[in-house]
Design a protein around this motif. Structure first.
Motif, PDB file in Angstrom:
ATOM      1  N   VAL A  40      34.288  42.031  40.203  1.00  0.00           N
ATOM      2  CA  VAL A  40      35.543  42.170  40.953  1.00  0.00           C
ATOM      3  C   VAL A  40      36.304  43.397  40.462  1.00  0.00           C
ATOM      4  O   VAL A  40      36.808  44.198  41.262  1.00  0.00           O
ATOM      5  N   ILE A  41      36.401  43.542  39.147  1.00  0.00           N
ATOM      6  CA  ILE A  41      37.124  44.682  38.574  1.00  0.00           C
ATOM      7  C   ILE A  41      36.529  45.999  39.053  1.00  0.00           C
ATOM      8  O   ILE A  41      37.249  46.947  39.387  1.00  0.00           O
ATOM      9  N   ALA A  42      35.205  46.061  39.128  1.00  0.00           N
ATOM     10  CA  ALA A  42      34.525  47.291  39.550  1.00  0.00           C
ATOM     11  C   ALA A  42      34.596  47.513  41.058  1.00  0.00           C
ATOM     12  O   ALA A  42      34.369  48.630  41.533  1.00  0.00           O
ATOM     13  N   SER A  43      34.930  46.474  41.815  1.00  0.00           N
ATOM     14  CA  SER A  43      34.867  46.556  43.279  1.00  0.00           C
ATOM     15  C   SER A  43      36.043  47.277  43.915  1.00  0.00           C
ATOM     16  O   SER A  43      35.979  47.678  45.075  1.00  0.00           O
ATOM     17  N   GLY A  44      37.141  47.386  43.188  1.00  0.00           N
ATOM     18  CA  GLY A  44      38.329  48.012  43.756  1.00  0.00           C
ATOM     19  C   GLY A  44      39.294  47.038  44.393  1.00  0.00           C
ATOM     20  O   GLY A  44      40.320  47.449  44.944  1.00  0.00           O
ATOM     21  N   LYS A  45      38.998  45.739  44.346  1.00  0.00           N
ATOM     22  CA  LYS A  45      39.904  44.745  44.908  1.00  0.00           C
ATOM     23  C   LYS A  45      41.169  44.638  44.051  1.00  0.00           C
ATOM     24  O   LYS A  45      41.124  44.846  42.842  1.00  0.00           O
ATOM     25  N   SER A  46      42.263  44.259  44.685  1.00  0.00           N
ATOM     26  CA  SER A  46      43.513  44.078  43.945  1.00  0.00           C
ATOM     27  C   SER A  46      43.773  42.610  43.623  1.00  0.00           C
ATOM     28  O   SER A  46      44.604  42.310  42.761  1.00  0.00           O
ATOM     29  N   PHE A  47      43.068  41.701  44.313  1.00  0.00           N
ATOM     30  CA  PHE A  47      43.266  40.266  44.094  1.00  0.00           C
ATOM     31  C   PHE A  47      41.962  39.553  44.423  1.00  0.00           C
ATOM     32  O   PHE A  47      41.315  39.851  45.418  1.00  0.00           O
ATOM     33  N   ALA A  48      41.588  38.593  43.565  1.00  0.00           N
ATOM     34  CA  ALA A  48      40.373  37.825  43.836  1.00  0.00           C
ATOM     35  C   ALA A  48      40.439  36.486  43.135  1.00  0.00           C
ATOM     36  O   ALA A  48      41.054  36.345  42.076  1.00  0.00           O
ATOM     37  N   VAL A  49      39.802  35.498  43.745  1.00  0.00           N
ATOM     38  CA  VAL A  49      39.615  34.185  43.133  1.00  0.00           C
ATOM     39  C   VAL A  49      38.143  34.070  42.763  1.00  0.00           C
ATOM     40  O   VAL A  49      37.262  34.429  43.550  1.00  0.00           O
ATOM     41  N   VAL A  50      37.876  33.602  41.560  1.00  0.00           N
ATOM     42  CA  VAL A  50      36.496  33.447  41.061  1.00  0.00           C
ATOM     43  C   VAL A  50      36.296  32.012  40.608  1.00  0.00           C
ATOM     44  O   VAL A  50      37.051  31.535  39.754  1.00  0.00           O
ATOM     45  N   PRO A  51      35.288  31.293  41.197  1.00  0.00           N
ATOM     46  CA  PRO A  51      34.401  31.712  42.276  1.00  0.00           C
ATOM     47  C   PRO A  51      35.121  31.667  43.619  1.00  0.00           C
ATOM     48  O   PRO A  51      36.191  31.053  43.751  1.00  0.00           O
ATOM     49  N   TRP A  52      34.523  32.283  44.626  1.00  0.00           N
ATOM     50  CA  TRP A  52      35.184  32.389  45.923  1.00  0.00           C
ATOM     51  C   TRP A  52      35.462  31.020  46.536  1.00  0.00           C
ATOM     52  O   TRP A  52      36.432  30.857  47.278  1.00  0.00           O
ATOM     53  N   GLN A  53      34.620  30.021  46.204  1.00  0.00           N
ATOM     54  CA  GLN A  53      34.845  28.684  46.766  1.00  0.00           C
ATOM     55  C   GLN A  53      36.207  28.130  46.370  1.00  0.00           C
ATOM     56  O   GLN A  53      36.854  27.424  47.141  1.00  0.00           O
ATOM     57  N   MET A  54      36.638  28.444  45.133  1.00  0.00           N
ATOM     58  CA  MET A  54      37.951  27.969  44.699  1.00  0.00           C
ATOM     59  C   MET A  54      39.074  28.668  45.453  1.00  0.00           C
ATOM     60  O   MET A  54      40.195  28.158  45.549  1.00  0.00           O
TER      61      MET A  54
ATOM     62  N   ARG B 288      51.650  52.097  42.573  1.00  0.00           N
ATOM     63  CA  ARG B 288      51.138  52.774  43.760  1.00  0.00           C
ATOM     64  C   ARG B 288      51.396  54.281  43.685  1.00  0.00           C
ATOM     65  O   ARG B 288      52.500  54.736  43.413  1.00  0.00           O
ATOM     66  N   GLY B 289      50.350  55.057  43.902  1.00  0.00           N
ATOM     67  CA  GLY B 289      50.457  56.511  43.869  1.00  0.00           C
ATOM     68  C   GLY B 289      50.278  57.127  42.503  1.00  0.00           C
ATOM     69  O   GLY B 289      50.241  58.356  42.374  1.00  0.00           O
ATOM     70  N   SER B 290      50.119  56.287  41.463  1.00  0.00           N
ATOM     71  CA  SER B 290      49.991  56.807  40.096  1.00  0.00           C
ATOM     72  C   SER B 290      48.544  57.089  39.706  1.00  0.00           C
ATOM     73  O   SER B 290      48.289  57.717  38.678  1.00  0.00           O
ATOM     74  N   GLY B 291      47.602  56.586  40.498  1.00  0.00           N
ATOM     75  CA  GLY B 291      46.188  56.667  40.112  1.00  0.00           C
ATOM     76  C   GLY B 291      45.728  55.426  39.381  1.00  0.00           C
ATOM     77  O   GLY B 291      44.532  55.182  39.239  1.00  0.00           O
ATOM     78  N   MET B 292      46.688  54.639  38.891  1.00  0.00           N
ATOM     79  CA  MET B 292      46.367  53.369  38.228  1.00  0.00           C
ATOM     80  C   MET B 292      46.404  52.234  39.243  1.00  0.00           C
ATOM     81  O   MET B 292      46.985  52.363  40.319  1.00  0.00           O
ATOM     82  N   ARG B 293      45.777  51.107  38.872  1.00  0.00           N
ATOM     83  CA  ARG B 293      45.809  49.939  39.743  1.00  0.00           C
ATOM     84  C   ARG B 293      46.039  48.680  38.919  1.00  0.00           C
ATOM     85  O   ARG B 293      45.589  48.585  37.774  1.00  0.00           O
ATOM     86  N   ALA B 294      46.724  47.721  39.522  1.00  0.00           N
ATOM     87  CA  ALA B 294      46.900  46.399  38.930  1.00  0.00           C
ATOM     88  C   ALA B 294      45.998  45.426  39.681  1.00  0.00           C
ATOM     89  O   ALA B 294      45.987  45.422  40.919  1.00  0.00           O
ATOM     90  N   VAL B 295      45.251  44.637  38.947  1.00  0.00           N
ATOM     91  CA  VAL B 295      44.277  43.720  39.539  1.00  0.00           C
ATOM     92  C   VAL B 295      44.597  42.297  39.075  1.00  0.00           C
ATOM     93  O   VAL B 295      44.700  42.041  37.872  1.00  0.00           O
ATOM     94  N   THR B 296      44.744  41.390  40.026  1.00  0.00           N
ATOM     95  CA  THR B 296      45.003  39.982  39.717  1.00  0.00           C
ATOM     96  C   THR B 296      43.741  39.179  39.964  1.00  0.00           C
ATOM     97  O   THR B 296      43.186  39.236  41.066  1.00  0.00           O
ATOM     98  N   ILE B 297      43.303  38.436  38.955  1.00  0.00           N
ATOM     99  CA  ILE B 297      42.128  37.585  39.111  1.00  0.00           C
ATOM    100  C   ILE B 297      42.530  36.147  38.787  1.00  0.00           C
ATOM    101  O   ILE B 297      43.123  35.873  37.739  1.00  0.00           O
ATOM    102  N   CYS B 298      42.215  35.251  39.709  1.00  0.00           N
ATOM    103  CA  CYS B 298      42.541  33.833  39.557  1.00  0.00           C
ATOM    104  C   CYS B 298      41.254  33.032  39.414  1.00  0.00           C
ATOM    105  O   CYS B 298      40.631  32.685  40.427  1.00  0.00           O
ATOM    106  N   PRO B 299      40.833  32.755  38.193  1.00  0.00           N
ATOM    107  CA  PRO B 299      39.637  31.928  38.028  1.00  0.00           C
ATOM    108  C   PRO B 299      39.924  30.478  38.406  1.00  0.00           C
ATOM    109  O   PRO B 299      41.058  30.004  38.338  1.00  0.00           O
ATOM    110  N   GLY B 300      38.846  29.795  38.790  1.00  0.00           N
ATOM    111  CA  GLY B 300      38.904  28.356  38.914  1.00  0.00           C
ATOM    112  C   GLY B 300      38.573  27.755  37.565  1.00  0.00           C
ATOM    113  O   GLY B 300      39.053  28.219  36.533  1.00  0.00           O
ATOM    114  N   TYR B 301      37.720  26.749  37.539  1.00  0.00           N
ATOM    115  CA  TYR B 301      37.365  26.085  36.288  1.00  0.00           C
ATOM    116  C   TYR B 301      36.240  26.840  35.578  1.00  0.00           C
ATOM    117  O   TYR B 301      35.260  27.253  36.190  1.00  0.00           O
TER     118      TYR B 301
END
Length: 254
Positions: free
Chosen positions: A210-224, A168-181
């Motif tokens: 998701v990576i391009a969206s600016g989100k920090s956390f996402a599940v793919v697909p959203w249904q999962m 936080r504050g560095s200009g960098m971001r960490a992004v967590t993505i949780c795929p389903g199947y």
């Protein structure tokens, strides 16, 4: 200037699909993978865009050398995607599964740390960049017969949250993505239904969005994501009752 992306676990499945997606967008892509033959196929198709590094993410010396090479040849990456991972059934009562459990943890969790570490300071110095960890919905609750995989992904989710706050504050971001199947050789052996399963190419497209969206956390697909929330809300007695009867991923010595 073309976007610079580094992807681990790029010899097949989601990692290869992500590499192909970004290469198709004109990016300069560094690929880490244990299977050199698959990397050569990518190089033949995109000789001016792809930088191939056959390595095991458990080998920090090899990853350090690859990172230094990529930065020297292509520049500091804009995105580093730690995707390398394995999934195999494990059971605590078998002594031979202790080593399997350790290997799963070493690749799925420690391999992410070893992938990010050599890039973090150079990226911080540029004041921008994304570190993307590919976790899993399996990290939301412990799945019977897959203790190593669930534990590794739960640990990764927690690690990515720590990293997000540290950056936080560095200009960098960490992004967590949780795929389903996702349809890959890794899921082909699963002896149970896999709801909302995606092809590797479709999963790669959605993850890139998701990576391009600016989100920090996402599940793919959203249904999962909805499935995951329900699982987390289930009381232990109900979760145990339902999943004690569920089919389990086959064990396999690595």
């Amino acid at each position: 200037m073309a976007v610079r992306v580094v992807i681990s676990g790029a010899s097949g499945g989601l990692g290869l699909a992500l590499a192909r997606y970004y290469l198709g967008q004109g990016a300069m892509v560094g690929v880490f993978a244990r299977r050199a033959d698959c990397l050569q196929d990518l190089f033949k198709q995109f000789p001016r865009q792809v930088f191939c590094y056959p390595l095991d993410v458990r080998d920090s010396t090899a990853v350090q050398a690859a990172a230094q090479s990529f930065i020297a040849r292509a520049g500091v990456p804009d995105i580093v995607i730690a995707n390398a991972g394995i999934s195999v059934g494990t059971l605590t009562e078998y002594a031979e599964d202790i080593d399997v459990f350790q290997q799963v943890m070493d690749i799925n969790m420690s391999g992410v740390l070893k992938t990010f570490q050599p890039f973090l300071i150079p990226m911080r110095e540029t004041g921008q960049g994304l570190l993307v960890g590919i976790a899993s919905v399996a990290g939301f609750r412990g799945l019977p017969g897959a203790g190593a995989y669930s534990a590794s992904k739960a640990a990764l989710i927690a690690y990515m949250e720590s990293l997000r706050v540290e950056l936080r504050g560095s200009g960098m971001r960490a992004v967590t993505i949780c795929p389903g199947y996702i349809k890959t050789p890794m899921t082909a052996v699963n002896p149970y239904p896999m709801p909302f399963i995606l092809s590797a190419d479709e999963a790669a497209r959605r993850i890139a969005r998701v990576i391009a969206s600016g989100k920090s956390f996402a599940v793919v697909p959203w249904q999962m994501g909805l499935v995951g929330r329900v699982l987390k809300l289930l009381p232990n007695w109900l979760y145990d009752f339902v999943f004690s009867r569920a089919p389990r991923k086959p064990r396999k010595l690595l």
